[in-house]
Design an enzyme around this catalytic site. Structure first.
Site, PDB file in Angstrom:
ATOM      1  N   CYS A 177      -7.591   2.795  -6.692  1.00 16.60           N
ATOM      2  CA  CYS A 177      -8.293   3.908  -6.619  1.00 16.60           C
ATOM      3  C   CYS A 177      -9.593   4.116  -6.624  1.00 16.60           C
ATOM      4  O   CYS A 177      -9.720   4.528  -7.617  1.00 16.60           O
ATOM      5  CB  CYS A 177      -7.405   5.406  -6.606  1.00 16.60           C
ATOM      6  SG  CYS A 177      -7.975   6.720  -6.162  1.00 16.60           S
TER       7      CYS A 177
ATOM      8  N   ASN B 187      -3.743   0.329   4.188  1.00 20.12           N
ATOM      9  CA  ASN B 187      -4.913   1.938   4.077  1.00 20.12           C
ATOM     10  C   ASN B 187      -5.729   1.063   5.040  1.00 20.12           C
ATOM     11  O   ASN B 187      -5.987   0.043   5.812  1.00 20.12           O
ATOM     12  CB  ASN B 187      -5.605   1.781   3.074  1.00 20.12           C
ATOM     13  CG  ASN B 187      -4.742   2.171   2.036  1.00 20.12           C
ATOM     14  OD1 ASN B 187      -4.272   3.514   1.871  1.00 20.12           O
ATOM     15  ND2 ASN B 187      -4.414   1.101   0.977  1.00 20.12           N
TER      16      ASN B 187
ATOM     17  N   GLU C 214      -5.252   6.631   5.084  1.00 19.50           N
ATOM     18  CA  GLU C 214      -4.385   6.419   4.145  1.00 19.50           C
ATOM     19  C   GLU C 214      -2.980   5.923   3.604  1.00 19.50           C
ATOM     20  O   GLU C 214      -2.618   6.683   4.166  1.00 19.50           O
ATOM     21  CB  GLU C 214      -4.852   7.049   2.493  1.00 19.50           C
ATOM     22  CG  GLU C 214      -6.393   6.852   2.284  1.00 19.50           C
ATOM     23  CD  GLU C 214      -6.654   7.113   1.042  1.00 19.50           C
ATOM     24  OE1 GLU C 214      -5.941   6.791  -0.034  1.00 19.50           O
ATOM     25  OE2 GLU C 214      -7.986   7.358   0.519  1.00 19.50           O
ATOM     26  N   ARG C 215      -2.576   5.085   2.899  1.00 12.15           N
ATOM     27  CA  ARG C 215      -1.198   5.033   2.456  1.00 12.15           C
ATOM     28  C   ARG C 215      -0.859   6.326   1.967  1.00 12.15           C
ATOM     29  O   ARG C 215      -1.338   5.837   1.499  1.00 12.15           O
ATOM     30  CB  ARG C 215      -1.147   3.681   2.221  1.00 12.15           C
ATOM     31  CG  ARG C 215       0.645   3.001   1.913  1.00 12.15           C
ATOM     32  CD  ARG C 215       0.802   1.962   0.935  1.00 12.15           C
ATOM     33  NE  ARG C 215      -0.324   1.820   0.047  1.00 12.15           N
ATOM     34  CZ  ARG C 215       0.354   0.448  -0.556  1.00 12.15           C
ATOM     35  NH1 ARG C 215       0.672  -0.204  -0.119  1.00 12.15           N
ATOM     36  NH2 ARG C 215      -0.445   0.285  -1.784  1.00 12.15           N
TER      37      ARG C 215
ATOM     38  N   CYS D 145     -12.323   6.884   0.810  1.00 10.48           N
ATOM     39  CA  CYS D 145     -11.015   6.020   0.074  1.00 10.48           C
ATOM     40  C   CYS D 145     -12.067   4.994  -0.622  1.00 10.48           C
ATOM     41  O   CYS D 145     -12.541   4.239   0.524  1.00 10.48           O
ATOM     42  CB  CYS D 145     -10.226   5.382   1.311  1.00 10.48           C
ATOM     43  SG  CYS D 145      -8.992   4.586   0.423  1.00 10.48           S
TER      44      CYS D 145
HETATM   45  N1  API Z   1      -4.353   5.421  -0.856  1.00 17.54           N
HETATM   46  C1  API Z   1      -3.904   3.662  -1.633  1.00 17.54           C
HETATM   47  C2  API Z   1      -4.746   5.071  -3.156  1.00 17.54           C
HETATM   48  C3  API Z   1      -5.680   5.505  -3.118  1.00 17.54           C
HETATM   49  C4  API Z   1      -6.872   4.964  -3.269  1.00 17.54           C
HETATM   50  C5  API Z   1      -8.454   5.653  -2.552  1.00 17.54           C
HETATM   51  N2  API Z   1      -7.675   6.399  -2.265  1.00 17.54           N
HETATM   52  C6  API Z   1      -9.496   5.196  -3.046  1.00 17.54           C
HETATM   53  O1  API Z   1     -10.571   6.448  -3.265  1.00 17.54           O
HETATM   54  O2  API Z   1      -9.653   4.165  -3.422  1.00 17.54           O
HETATM   55  C7  API Z   1      -3.070   2.988  -1.645  1.00 17.54           C
HETATM   56  O3  API Z   1      -2.055   3.381  -1.138  1.00 17.54           O
HETATM   57  O4  API Z   1      -3.593   1.940  -1.690  1.00 17.54           O
END
Ligand code: API
EC number: 5.1.1.7
Length: 336
Positions: free
Chosen positions: A80, A205, A223-224, A232
């Site tokens: 993340c 994503n 987002e996933r 993101c």
């Molecule tokens: N939803 C993403 C994780 C959070 C990533 C995002 N919030 C960032 O800032 O990179 C996934 O399941 O791969």
């Protein structure tokens, strides 16, 4: 009593839990249930959040801590980017260090404090890595190719081309005309690919990027495990790498790319070497609230307005002033 922190990177909001302060760490099922309860706007405090960042002790050398990422739906992600900036700041402030590494699921990543973006808007640079393009890294299937780089996929959206990059969490990227940012297509595609489907068995994503000019992008992400977020970090990083690879006349490695998003702006620097790719993601690491709660409420996944003491840090307004003064934000903004 223990502390929780409400934090954001580009208004991608998280609760941060430092488990090294607990008498007993939460079990994995307790972490999942806590993430689902706290992030849900109906059941969580402070309008919920996009995920839960968990800080644990790391056994690795010159690593200040380990970060785990639990999405709002309870799924765990390997990385993340916006969250890592806030974890880096939390550990930097706690240990009075400005350059160190943070252990993530697949790699120990370099982080460093940067000059404040504005008054009371701290900033960090974080390494986004490892980067992989191969089908198994995403994973994806049934697309007739083993890599997706600027490839038409009519099964997704006729007329658009797509790239797939794992950083290491999975990202699908398309460079689109401006109307594609708001015509509903990204939500339809994001929902389809994060429900049972023939293409991305672990979900993905989905990032739509509009090119604003040389080294300038606007990125919107579905987002996933969450849905639409204001930004993101791994998505903007993967999109920057795709920008360099597919539009070399507009973007180059080793120089800053400005990436606007509905929550603000970050800078990325793409490193594209023969043996490896990685991206530096530079942006705000804001703490908006400190929350006091008794440890039992965490184990019970029952953190509410009645059993917490919440203190605002004053950084919310500082960040909003920073965004208000960004030149480009007036042009392309799709507020959630
Ligand atoms: N939803 C993403 C994780 C959070 C990533 C995002 N919030 C960032 O800032 O990179 C996934 O399941 O791969």
């Amino acid at each position: 009593m223990v502390q929780l922190h409400k934090v954001h990177g580009s208004q991608n909001h998280f609760f941060l839990l430092d488990q090294t302060e607990l008498a007993t760490e939460l079990t994995d099922p307790e972490l999942v249930t806590l993430a689902q309860q706290m992030t849900n706007p109906q059941t969580g405090i402070l309008n919920g959040a996009d995920g839960l960042l968990v800080v644990n002790r790391s056994e690795h050398s010159n690593v200040l801590g380990q970060m785990r990422v639990i999405n709002a739906d309870g799924s765990e992600a390997s990385m993340c980017g916006n969250g890592l900036r806030t974890v880096a700041r939390y550990l930097a402030d706690k240990h009075h260090l400005d350059d160190f590494r943070v252990e993530t699921l697949t790699a120990d990543l370099q982080v460093s404090r940067q000059p404040d973006l504005a008054k009371d808007v701290p900033a960090f640079s974080v390494e986004i890595s490892p980067v992989r393009f191969n089908q198994a890294a995403l994973p994806f299937d049934n697309l007739g190719v083993s890599q997706l780089i600027d490839t038409p996929v009519s099964a997704f959206i006729p007329g658009l081309t797509f790239s797939a990059i794992a950083v290491p969490n999975p990202h699908l990227i398309s460079f689109v005309p401006e109307e594609e940012l708001t015509n509903g297509d990204i939500g339809t595609l994001g929902t389809m690919l994060n429900s049972p489907n023939d293409y991305f068995p672990d979900g993905v994503n989905v990032n739509f990027a509009h090119i604003l000019g040389p080294n300038q992008l606007f990125v919107r992400t579905f987002e996933r495990g969450v849905g639409f977020t204001n930004a993101c970090g791994t998505g903007m990083s993967a999109t920057s790498l795709a920008f360099v690879l597919t539009h070399p006349e507009l973007a180059a490695a080793e120089q800053p790319i400005t990436v606007y998003n509905p929550g603000g702006m970050v800078k990325t620097i793409v490193h594209h070497h023969t043996d490896r790719d990685w991206i530096d993601l530079i942006g705000n690491a804001t703490e908006t609230h400190v929350i006091e709660v008794n440890e039992e409420a965490l184990h019970q996944a029952n953190v509410t307005a009645t059993n917490t003491t919440i203190t605002e840090t004053g950084e919310t307004v500082a960040y909003q002033n920073f965004v208000a003064n960004l030149p480009q934000m007036a042009a392309v903004s799709v507020k959630e």
